[in-house]
Design a protein around this motif. Structure first.
Motif, PDB file in Angstrom:
ATOM      1  N   LEU A  89      28.125  74.972   2.280  1.00 16.55           N
ATOM      2  CA  LEU A  89      28.696  73.763   1.696  1.00 16.55           C
ATOM      3  C   LEU A  89      28.109  72.521   2.333  1.00 16.55           C
ATOM      4  CD1 LEU A  89      32.395  74.929   1.944  1.00 16.55           C
ATOM      5  CD2 LEU A  89      30.935  74.999  -0.064  1.00 16.55           C
ATOM      6  N   SER A  90      27.461  72.699   3.489  1.00 19.00           N
ATOM      7  CA  SER A  90      26.953  71.525   4.194  1.00 19.00           C
ATOM      8  C   SER A  90      25.911  71.974   5.213  1.00 19.00           C
ATOM      9  CB  SER A  90      28.094  70.816   4.932  1.00 19.00           C
ATOM     10  OG  SER A  90      28.379  71.483   6.142  1.00 19.00           O
ATOM     11  N   GLY A  91      25.242  70.981   5.797  1.00 22.22           N
ATOM     12  CA  GLY A  91      24.197  71.266   6.778  1.00 22.22           C
ATOM     13  C   GLY A  91      24.734  72.011   7.990  1.00 22.22           C
ATOM     14  N   SER A  92      25.929  71.632   8.454  1.00 20.70           N
ATOM     15  CA  SER A  92      26.483  72.277   9.656  1.00 20.70           C
ATOM     16  C   SER A  92      26.723  73.762   9.410  1.00 20.70           C
ATOM     17  CB  SER A  92      27.812  71.624  10.061  1.00 20.70           C
ATOM     18  OG  SER A  92      27.611  70.262  10.284  1.00 20.70           O
ATOM     19  N   ALA A  94      25.218  75.573   7.160  1.00 21.63           N
ATOM     20  CA  ALA A  94      23.906  76.219   7.016  1.00 21.63           C
ATOM     21  C   ALA A  94      23.351  76.540   8.406  1.00 21.63           C
ATOM     22  CB  ALA A  94      22.949  75.315   6.244  1.00 21.63           C
ATOM     23  N   ASN A  95      23.542  75.607   9.356  1.00 21.16           N
ATOM     24  CA  ASN A  95      23.052  75.863  10.716  1.00 21.16           C
ATOM     25  C   ASN A  95      23.765  77.064  11.341  1.00 21.16           C
ATOM     26  OD1 ASN A  95      21.120  73.876  10.803  1.00 21.16           O
ATOM     27  ND2 ASN A  95      22.460  72.338  11.699  1.00 21.16           N
ATOM     28  N   LEU A  96      25.098  77.136  11.157  1.00 19.57           N
ATOM     29  CA  LEU A  96      25.837  78.286  11.715  1.00 19.57           C
ATOM     30  C   LEU A  96      25.323  79.596  11.119  1.00 19.57           C
ATOM     31  CD1 LEU A  96      29.557  77.048  11.838  1.00 19.57           C
ATOM     32  CD2 LEU A  96      27.868  77.076  13.677  1.00 19.57           C
ATOM     33  N   ALA A  97      24.990  79.557   9.828  1.00 19.75           N
ATOM     34  CA  ALA A  97      24.471  80.771   9.180  1.00 19.75           C
ATOM     35  C   ALA A  97      23.144  81.185   9.815  1.00 19.75           C
ATOM     36  CB  ALA A  97      24.306  80.529   7.682  1.00 19.75           C
ATOM     37  N   VAL A  98      22.310  80.196  10.116  1.00 19.02           N
ATOM     38  CA  VAL A  98      21.015  80.499  10.768  1.00 19.02           C
ATOM     39  C   VAL A  98      21.277  81.136  12.137  1.00 19.02           C
ATOM     40  CG1 VAL A  98      18.951  79.468  11.817  1.00 19.02           C
ATOM     41  CG2 VAL A  98      19.717  78.696   9.559  1.00 19.02           C
ATOM     42  N   TYR A  99      22.152  80.507  12.943  1.00 19.47           N
ATOM     43  CA  TYR A  99      22.410  81.039  14.303  1.00 19.47           C
ATOM     44  C   TYR A  99      22.956  82.461  14.221  1.00 19.47           C
ATOM     45  CZ  TYR A  99      22.510  75.979  15.228  1.00 19.47           C
ATOM     46  OH  TYR A  99      22.225  74.643  15.261  1.00 19.47           O
ATOM     47  N   ASN A 100      23.910  82.658  13.286  1.00 21.55           N
ATOM     48  CA  ASN A 100      24.555  83.964  13.191  1.00 21.55           C
ATOM     49  C   ASN A 100      23.566  85.056  12.788  1.00 21.55           C
ATOM     50  OD1 ASN A 100      26.920  85.535  13.385  1.00 21.55           O
ATOM     51  ND2 ASN A 100      27.083  85.576  11.162  1.00 21.55           N
ATOM     52  N   SER A 101      22.525  84.644  12.056  1.00 17.89           N
ATOM     53  CA  SER A 101      21.586  85.673  11.596  1.00 17.89           C
ATOM     54  C   SER A 101      20.562  86.052  12.669  1.00 17.89           C
ATOM     55  CB  SER A 101      20.876  85.213  10.320  1.00 17.89           C
ATOM     56  OG  SER A 101      20.028  84.126  10.611  1.00 17.89           O
ATOM     57  N   ILE A 102      20.350  85.184  13.662  1.00 18.71           N
ATOM     58  CA  ILE A 102      19.267  85.503  14.620  1.00 18.71           C
ATOM     59  C   ILE A 102      19.689  85.507  16.091  1.00 18.71           C
ATOM     60  CG2 ILE A 102      17.349  84.743  13.130  1.00 18.71           C
ATOM     61  CD1 ILE A 102      17.431  82.052  14.342  1.00 18.71           C
ATOM     62  N   LEU A 103      20.898  85.032  16.402  1.00 16.93           N
ATOM     63  CA  LEU A 103      21.295  84.939  17.816  1.00 16.93           C
ATOM     64  C   LEU A 103      22.486  85.835  18.128  1.00 16.93           C
ATOM     65  CD1 LEU A 103      21.273  81.036  18.256  1.00 16.93           C
ATOM     66  CD2 LEU A 103      19.457  82.629  18.919  1.00 16.93           C
ATOM     67  N   GLU A 104      22.631  86.138  19.420  1.00 14.03           N
ATOM     68  CA  GLU A 104      23.834  86.816  19.923  1.00 14.03           C
ATOM     69  C   GLU A 104      24.564  85.798  20.795  1.00 14.03           C
ATOM     70  OE1 GLU A 104      24.878  89.769  19.145  1.00 14.03           O
ATOM     71  OE2 GLU A 104      23.079  90.253  17.991  1.00 14.03           O
ATOM     72  N   PRO A 105      25.919  85.913  20.904  1.00 20.84           N
ATOM     73  CA  PRO A 105      26.639  84.986  21.786  1.00 20.84           C
ATOM     74  C   PRO A 105      26.006  84.987  23.185  1.00 20.84           C
ATOM     75  CG  PRO A 105      28.191  86.281  20.523  1.00 20.84           C
ATOM     76  CD  PRO A 105      26.825  86.835  20.217  1.00 20.84           C
ATOM     77  N   HIS A 122      23.981  71.254  16.614  1.00 27.30           N
ATOM     78  CA  HIS A 122      22.941  71.839  17.484  1.00 27.30           C
ATOM     79  C   HIS A 122      23.499  72.024  18.892  1.00 27.30           C
ATOM     80  CE1 HIS A 122      19.920  69.505  14.733  1.00 27.30           C
ATOM     81  NE2 HIS A 122      20.539  70.479  14.112  1.00 27.30           N
ATOM     82  N   GLY A 123      24.816  71.835  19.029  1.00 27.51           N
ATOM     83  CA  GLY A 123      25.491  71.996  20.314  1.00 27.51           C
ATOM     84  C   GLY A 123      25.713  70.653  20.996  1.00 27.51           C
ATOM     85  N   TRP A 124      26.896  70.511  21.632  1.00 32.73           N
ATOM     86  CA  TRP A 124      27.150  69.312  22.436  1.00 32.73           C
ATOM     87  C   TRP A 124      28.278  69.562  23.416  1.00 32.73           C
ATOM     88  CZ3 TRP A 124      25.049  65.733  24.796  1.00 32.73           C
ATOM     89  CH2 TRP A 124      25.742  64.617  25.275  1.00 32.73           C
ATOM     90  N   SER A 125      28.075  69.112  24.632  1.00 33.58           N
ATOM     91  CA  SER A 125      29.105  69.181  25.662  1.00 33.58           C
ATOM     92  C   SER A 125      28.869  68.018  26.609  1.00 33.58           C
ATOM     93  CB  SER A 125      29.002  70.504  26.421  1.00 33.58           C
ATOM     94  OG  SER A 125      27.725  70.623  27.002  1.00 33.58           O
ATOM     95  N   TYR A 126      29.961  67.564  27.264  1.00 34.05           N
ATOM     96  CA  TYR A 126      29.789  66.488  28.240  1.00 34.05           C
ATOM     97  C   TYR A 126      30.714  66.784  29.419  1.00 34.05           C
ATOM     98  CZ  TYR A 126      34.134  64.455  26.465  1.00 34.05           C
ATOM     99  OH  TYR A 126      35.447  64.263  26.109  1.00 34.05           O
TER     100      TYR A 126
END
Ligand SMILES: Cc1ncc(COP(=O)(O)O)c(C=O)c1O
Length: 222
Positions: A89-92, A94-105, A122-126
């Motif tokens: 539904l949106s870019g965010s 779509a990004n989660l779908a990419v991560y889920n298809s190629i990465l492990e936690p 793309h991740g953010w923490s402070y």
């Protein structure tokens, strides 16, 4: 006029009378707006065409098949070699779908520093940061290892390390990015400039990714 209709009208006027400069926003055509507000909007359709988790999806399947075919035609791609997913539904998402298809936690992502133009997805923490170990001392101006307050879900799941712009030129220094990549060995490198107004050197990043054995996700709108 119903209050919701009044507010829709008000927003329509606001959009007509102001220039929005958010690159990732778009003005959808009337045909798209009509399709989005149609009866399809209240139909469940989890799964993929012809393999759904709910009944009553025969017309949804026809529509999704049509969208996939149209995208393949648009990019001049063949059905045998390419797969199109038109569901995000949106870019965010779509990004989660990419991560889920190629990465492990726990896998390491190397992405653009959010205050230098990167995106939350793309991740953010402070907050409190670990002090730089000797290993990273010479990269301390160009690397961000993250803080203890994980704002983005992506930073909770993955180990997100970010590359910064050069503080004098405000540009990305690809030699520095290469040094960081060699050091942290990410599984995925991301570029995607939400608020970085310069061109991104996709080829250079692709070379860096190949050199360190990472995958490269270019989050861009053509
Ligand atoms: C590079 C980039 N990726 C992802 C997104 C998120 O897109 P959306 O708001 O459609 O989820 C944006 C939005 O600004 C963006 O600029």
């Amino acid at each position: 006029m119903d209050i919701v209709q009044k507010l829709i009208k008000k927003e329509e006027e606001r959009q007509q009378n102001t220039i929005g400069l958010i690159a990732s926003e778009n003005f959808a055509s009337k045909a798209v707006r009509n399709a989005v507000k149609s009866v399809f909007m209240h139909k469940y359709s989890e799964g993929y065409p012809h393999a759904r988790y709910y009944e009553g999806n025969e017309v949804v399947d026809e529509l999704e098949d049509l969208c996939r075919q149209e995208i393949l035609k648009l990019f001049n791609l063949s059905n045998d070699e390419w797969h199109v997913n038109v569901q995000p539904l949106s870019g965010s998402i779509a990004n989660l779908a990419v991560y889920n298809s190629i990465l492990e936690p726990g896998d390491t992502i190397l992405s653009m520093f959010l205050p230098d133009g990167g995106h939350l997805s793309h991740g953010w923490s402070y907050g409190n940061q670990e002090s730089f170990s000797e290993d990273f001392k010479n990269l301390s101006e160009s690397i961000y290892l993250g803080g203890n307050r994980k704002v983005s879900f992506v930073s909770k799941i993955y180990n997100v390390i970010q590359y910064k712009t050069n503080p004098k030129t405000f540009l990305f220094d690809y030699d520095e990015i290469e040094k960081i990549a060699l050091k942290v060995k990410p599984k995925l490198i991301i570029t995607g400039g939400t608020a970085y107004p310069r061109n991104i050197d996709y080829e250079r990043i692709s070379e860096i990714a190949k050199k360190v054995g990472a995958l490269y996700h270019a989050d861009c709108a053509p």
